[in-house]
Design a protein around this motif. Structure first.
Motif, PDB file in Angstrom:
ATOM      1  N   ARG A   1       0.933  -1.054  -0.070  1.00  0.00           N
ATOM      2  CA  ARG A   1      -0.219   0.383   0.104  1.00  0.00           C
ATOM      3  C   ARG A   1       1.226   1.249  -0.259  1.00  0.00           C
ATOM      4  N   THR A   2       1.728   1.179   0.466  1.00  0.00           N
ATOM      5  CA  THR A   2       2.656   2.328   0.984  1.00  0.00           C
ATOM      6  C   THR A   2       3.747   2.375   0.157  1.00  0.00           C
ATOM      7  N   ASP A   3       4.366   0.787  -0.054  1.00  0.00           N
ATOM      8  CA  ASP A   3       5.441   0.436  -1.249  1.00  0.00           C
ATOM      9  C   ASP A   3       6.769   0.632  -1.004  1.00  0.00           C
ATOM     10  N   GLN A   4       6.624   1.190   0.726  1.00  0.00           N
ATOM     11  CA  GLN A   4       7.747   0.537   1.862  1.00  0.00           C
ATOM     12  C   GLN A   4       8.282  -0.313   2.736  1.00  0.00           C
ATOM     13  N   VAL A   5       9.253  -0.988   3.146  1.00  0.00           N
ATOM     14  CA  VAL A   5       9.697  -1.650   4.071  1.00  0.00           C
ATOM     15  C   VAL A   5       9.109  -1.676   5.721  1.00  0.00           C
ATOM     16  N   VAL A   6       8.336  -2.062   5.828  1.00  0.00           N
ATOM     17  CA  VAL A   6       7.916  -2.131   7.293  1.00  0.00           C
ATOM     18  C   VAL A   6       9.201  -2.324   8.503  1.00  0.00           C
ATOM     19  N   THR A   7       9.771  -2.033   9.100  1.00  0.00           N
ATOM     20  CA  THR A   7      10.324  -2.487   9.858  1.00  0.00           C
ATOM     21  C   THR A   7      10.365  -2.406  11.498  1.00  0.00           C
ATOM     22  N   ILE A   8      10.062  -3.357  12.514  1.00  0.00           N
ATOM     23  CA  ILE A   8       9.829  -3.597  13.951  1.00  0.00           C
ATOM     24  C   ILE A   8      11.143  -4.082  14.653  1.00  0.00           C
ATOM     25  N   THR A   9      11.548  -3.139  15.690  1.00  0.00           N
ATOM     26  CA  THR A   9      12.825  -3.771  16.149  1.00  0.00           C
ATOM     27  C   THR A   9      11.808  -3.950  17.782  1.00  0.00           C
ATOM     28  N   LEU A  10      12.571  -5.323  18.051  1.00  0.00           N
ATOM     29  CA  LEU A  10      12.473  -6.056  19.148  1.00  0.00           C
ATOM     30  C   LEU A  10      13.803  -6.247  19.953  1.00  0.00           C
ATOM     31  N   SER A  11      13.711  -6.046  21.699  1.00  0.00           N
ATOM     32  CA  SER A  11      15.218  -6.035  22.225  1.00  0.00           C
ATOM     33  C   SER A  11      14.872  -7.273  22.939  1.00  0.00           C
ATOM     34  N   PRO A  12      15.909  -8.247  23.608  1.00  0.00           N
ATOM     35  CA  PRO A  12      16.188  -9.041  23.146  1.00  0.00           C
ATOM     36  C   PRO A  12      15.225  -9.945  24.521  1.00  0.00           C
ATOM     37  N   TRP A  13      14.871  -9.257  25.524  1.00  0.00           N
ATOM     38  CA  TRP A  13      13.882  -9.167  26.544  1.00  0.00           C
ATOM     39  C   TRP A  13      12.628  -9.268  25.884  1.00  0.00           C
ATOM     40  N   GLN A  14      11.965  -8.330  24.761  1.00  0.00           N
ATOM     41  CA  GLN A  14      10.934  -8.358  24.305  1.00  0.00           C
ATOM     42  C   GLN A  14      10.950  -9.728  23.741  1.00  0.00           C
ATOM     43  N   LEU A  15      11.374 -10.091  22.543  1.00  0.00           N
ATOM     44  CA  LEU A  15      11.789 -11.284  22.148  1.00  0.00           C
ATOM     45  C   LEU A  15      10.910 -12.413  22.881  1.00  0.00           C
ATOM     46  N   ARG A  16      11.804 -12.713  24.036  1.00  0.00           N
ATOM     47  CA  ARG A  16      11.717 -13.894  25.046  1.00  0.00           C
ATOM     48  C   ARG A  16       9.832 -13.459  25.748  1.00  0.00           C
ATOM     49  N   GLU A  17       9.616 -11.988  25.788  1.00  0.00           N
ATOM     50  CA  GLU A  17       7.926 -12.077  26.600  1.00  0.00           C
ATOM     51  C   GLU A  17       7.309 -12.566  25.177  1.00  0.00           C
ATOM     52  N   LEU A  18       7.844 -12.245  24.208  1.00  0.00           N
ATOM     53  CA  LEU A  18       6.905 -12.807  23.098  1.00  0.00           C
ATOM     54  C   LEU A  18       6.372 -14.265  22.841  1.00  0.00           C
ATOM     55  N   ALA A  19       7.900 -14.695  22.918  1.00  0.00           N
ATOM     56  CA  ALA A  19       7.914 -16.273  22.826  1.00  0.00           C
ATOM     57  C   ALA A  19       7.014 -16.847  24.236  1.00  0.00           C
ATOM     58  N   ALA A  20       6.473 -16.533  24.759  1.00  0.00           N
ATOM     59  CA  ALA A  20       6.081 -16.843  26.828  1.00  0.00           C
ATOM     60  C   ALA A  20       4.505 -16.164  25.683  1.00  0.00           C
ATOM     61  N   ALA A  21       4.566 -15.424  25.602  1.00  0.00           N
ATOM     62  CA  ALA A  21       3.153 -14.979  24.844  1.00  0.00           C
ATOM     63  C   ALA A  21       2.478 -15.405  24.611  1.00  0.00           C
ATOM     64  N   LEU A  22       2.959 -16.683  23.010  1.00  0.00           N
ATOM     65  CA  LEU A  22       2.544 -17.272  21.688  1.00  0.00           C
ATOM     66  C   LEU A  22       1.505 -18.499  22.910  1.00  0.00           C
ATOM     67  N   ASP A  23       2.217 -18.904  24.127  1.00  0.00           N
ATOM     68  CA  ASP A  23       1.884 -19.883  24.898  1.00  0.00           C
ATOM     69  C   ASP A  23       0.678 -19.876  25.839  1.00  0.00           C
ATOM     70  N   LEU A  24      -0.010 -19.176  26.776  1.00  0.00           N
ATOM     71  CA  LEU A  24      -0.395 -17.973  27.882  1.00  0.00           C
ATOM     72  C   LEU A  24      -1.378 -17.796  26.943  1.00  0.00           C
TER      73      LEU A  24
END
Length: 85
Positions: A44-67
């Protein structure tokens, strides 16, 4: 389908959508020592969207997938494993 490549400073994972149409653009995940980035082309915007996560945010995301639904905080334990409170 996905691919994994090990580069000099990152591990690159590419996720390819093979589900039913409409298909989403590929997601490229770059794992660096200090952060993880997720990139996806937005037609839609003809651009690449980037999201940056810290290692801690990544650990929380992984845990959240199973809760179940709720509010959680991960705690650090002596052996460096993470458990939900």
């Amino acid at each position: 389908m996905f691919s994994i490549e090990h580069e000099f400073d990152a591990t690159v994972i590419t996720l390819v959508d093979e589900g039913p149409a409409p298909l989403q653009e590929d997601v490229v995940i770059n794992g660096f020592a200090e952060c993880v980035t997720l990139e996806q082309f937005d037609p839609r915007t003809d651009q690449v969207v980037t999201i940056t996560l810290s290692p801690w945010q990544l650990r929380e995301l992984a845990a959240a997938l199973d809760l179940p639904e709720g509010v959680y905080r991960l705690k650090k334990v002596a052996d460096s494993t993470q458990d939900p409170e």
